[in-house]
Design a protein around this motif. Structure first.
Motif, short mmCIF file in Angstrom:
data_model
loop_
_atom_site.label_atom_id
_atom_site.label_comp_id
_atom_site.label_asym_id
_atom_site.label_seq_id
_atom_site.Cartn_x
_atom_site.Cartn_y
_atom_site.Cartn_z
N SER A 229 65.38 -58.55 112.21
CA SER A 229 64.94 -58.46 110.67
C SER A 229 65.31 -56.67 110.36
O SER A 229 64.34 -55.64 111.18
N VAL A 230 65.74 -56.17 109.13
CA VAL A 230 65.91 -54.64 109.99
C VAL A 230 64.54 -54.15 108.71
O VAL A 230 63.91 -53.35 109.44
N LEU A 231 63.81 -54.86 108.43
CA LEU A 231 62.64 -54.29 107.72
C LEU A 231 60.99 -54.66 108.67
O LEU A 231 60.88 -53.08 109.01
N ASP A 232 61.24 -55.45 109.48
CA ASP A 232 60.70 -55.39 110.92
C ASP A 232 60.43 -54.08 111.77
O ASP A 232 60.07 -53.63 111.99
N THR A 233 62.28 -54.07 111.94
CA THR A 233 62.68 -52.84 112.45
C THR A 233 62.41 -51.47 112.44
O THR A 233 61.75 -50.34 113.13
N VAL A 234 62.26 -51.16 111.41
CA VAL A 234 61.73 -50.02 110.02
C VAL A 234 60.53 -49.90 110.63
O VAL A 234 59.80 -48.84 111.14
N ALA A 235 59.47 -50.68 109.99
CA ALA A 235 58.06 -51.35 110.69
C ALA A 235 57.87 -50.53 111.69
O ALA A 235 57.08 -49.73 112.44
N CYS A 236 59.00 -51.36 112.51
CA CYS A 236 57.89 -51.17 114.59
C CYS A 236 58.34 -49.48 114.56
O CYS A 236 57.79 -48.77 115.35
N TYR A 237 59.58 -48.76 114.07
CA TYR A 237 60.04 -47.60 114.41
C TYR A 237 58.90 -46.61 113.70
O TYR A 237 59.02 -45.64 114.95
N ARG A 238 58.38 -47.09 112.51
CA ARG A 238 57.95 -45.60 111.92
C ARG A 238 55.99 -46.00 112.91
O ARG A 238 55.75 -44.58 112.89
N LYS A 239 55.92 -47.18 112.98
CA LYS A 239 54.45 -46.95 113.93
C LYS A 239 54.65 -46.46 114.71
O LYS A 239 53.78 -45.54 115.69
N LEU A 240 55.77 -46.80 115.74
CA LEU A 240 55.84 -46.15 117.11
C LEU A 240 56.64 -44.56 117.52
O LEU A 240 55.59 -44.10 118.08
N SER A 241 56.87 -44.07 116.03
CA SER A 241 57.13 -42.68 116.10
C SER A 241 55.63 -41.59 116.00
O SER A 241 55.59 -40.65 116.33
N ARG A 242 54.96 -42.65 115.63
CA ARG A 242 53.20 -41.68 115.27
C ARG A 242 52.01 -41.87 116.57
O ARG A 242 51.93 -41.39 117.02
N GLU A 243 53.11 -42.27 117.45
CA GLU A 243 51.74 -42.86 118.66
C GLU A 243 52.12 -42.29 119.46
O GLU A 243 51.28 -41.98 120.89
N ILE A 244 54.12 -41.92 119.61
CA ILE A 244 54.07 -41.47 121.28
C ILE A 244 54.92 -40.18 120.98
O ILE A 244 55.70 -40.30 120.24
N PRO A 245 55.19 -39.77 121.71
CA PRO A 245 56.21 -38.20 121.41
C PRO A 245 57.47 -38.73 122.32
O PRO A 245 58.71 -37.93 122.35
#
Length: 357
Positions: free
Chosen positions: A178-194
């Motif tokens: 899912s494109v929208l789930d992929t975008v949501a995942c990476y947005r959230k993850l990018s805020r959590e880890i360096p």
């Protein structure tokens, strides 16, 4: 805005993250146990701009071939490991620069720890790759299915396991079809880890469908400054993935490789075989590495003006056409076949000037 992750990870001679250029990678679809065919595909991918290649390691026989494949590869290699942690150890011992492991199916914490320790001792990178089909059962129950929150939780769990063992060569991917789930995942993850993030839309589909889904998903994220390395997943020859990946990066002005071809979509005023011209020009420039803009236009009147930013262009009318550079006509030619021949001649002259093929 700075692009990508805070941390930099070395994959052989490549640098991922920390503001380094977005890296392009792919995966072989040959039988890894066939060393000759696998190396042939790796070299073909590298010739088309692939900077790192992932290879499947399904069993012990495939693992035993990795040393020879590593020896013959012109780019860093990443072993794709599922289920058997011992294959990951063998891949590292064969000299591969990276691993892609799916912690959800690699085994218990002790086995993951063995892989992490081996990678640490040998300077290998580990890509922790989570996808919607591999989220742990307890997380699926907790979150009610493979939603972005469950996938991010899975990724974070295994990132922290690696960090706790003092491992600092981490790349993370978190993919969905899912494109929208992929975008949501990476947005959230990018805020959590360096750590650097490897982007992709998994199981994207055929050449057309996969290109659209990957372009939308990766385009959104890259435009937001998220992502350090990409793979366009297509149900097609892996070489096709290279063309799409580089066009995505070019369209966002992140990286450029080879010729950019612009062409009009044809209309009722078109009086030449514009589609045939574009195909011939594209074929000629398929392996070109020169950073040039080439225009293939169907209107002699408007073509040079609409494409005046092109380094070189062609525009045709009924039984005639013109060749132009930066909007200035340099040659007028009669006849369709003669026009194409003359254009290819002028194109070669331009490439010779730039010292390219």
């Amino acid at each position: 805005m700075p692009h990508g992750s805070k941390y930099t990870v070395a994959l052989g001679p490549l640098r991922i993250g920390g503001g380094n250029p977005v890296m392009v990678q792919s995966m072989t679809n040959t039988d890894t146990r066939d060393v000759e065919s696998t190396l042939k595909q790796i070299h073909n991918l590298a010739d088309h701009g692939c900077e790192a290649v992932r290879v499947a390691v399904p069993d012990e026989v495939a693992a035993s071939c990795l040393k020879d494949i590593r020896k013959g590869s012109p780019v860093p290699l990443i072993a794709d490991i599922h289920f058997d942690w011992r294959l990951a150890i063998k891949a590292i011992e064969a000299g591969l620069e990276g691993l892609r492991i799916n912690p959800g199916n690699i085994g218990n914490a002790e086995r993951v720890a063995h892989v992490v320790d081996c990678a640490k001792a040998n300077g290998a990178v580990i890509r922790i790759g989570v996808n919607s089909g591999s989220v742990e059962k307890e997380l699926l129950e907790q979150y009610g299915g493979p939603c972005p929150e469950a996938m991010v939780a899975s990724a974070l769990r295994h990132v922290h396991m690696a960090e706790e063992r003092g491992f600092d060569r981490i790349v993370v991917s978190i993919k969905s079809s899912s494109v929208l789930d992929t975008v949501a995942c990476y947005r959230k993850l990018s805020r959590e880890i360096p750590w650097p993030l490897h982007l992709g839309v998994t199981e994207a589909g055929s050449l057309v469908r996969g290109t659209v889904k990957s372009s939308v998903g990766l385009g959104i994220l890259l435009h937001e400054g998220i992502g350090d390395t990409i793979r366009v997943s297509l149900t097609a020859d892996p070489v096709e993935e290279m063309a799409v990946a580089w066009e995505i990066l070019r369209s966002l002005d992140l990286r450029r490789r080879g010729a950019e071809i612009i062409s009009c979509p044809t209309c009722g005023r078109t009086e030449i075989d514009l589609i045939g011209l574009e195909k011939a020009v594209s074929e000629r420039l398929q392996n070109c590495t020169a950073d040039i803009k080439v225009a293939v236009m169907g209107c002699v009147v408007n073509g040079p003006g609409e494409a005046k930013g092109a380094d070189i262009g062609i525009a045709g009318g009924r039984d005639k056409g013109i060749i132009f550079r930066k909007g200035e006509v340099i040659r007028s030619v009669q006849g369709h076949d003669e026009l194409l021949a003359a254009f290819l001649e002028e194109l070669q002259r331009l490439l010779d000037e730039k010292g390219k093929l």
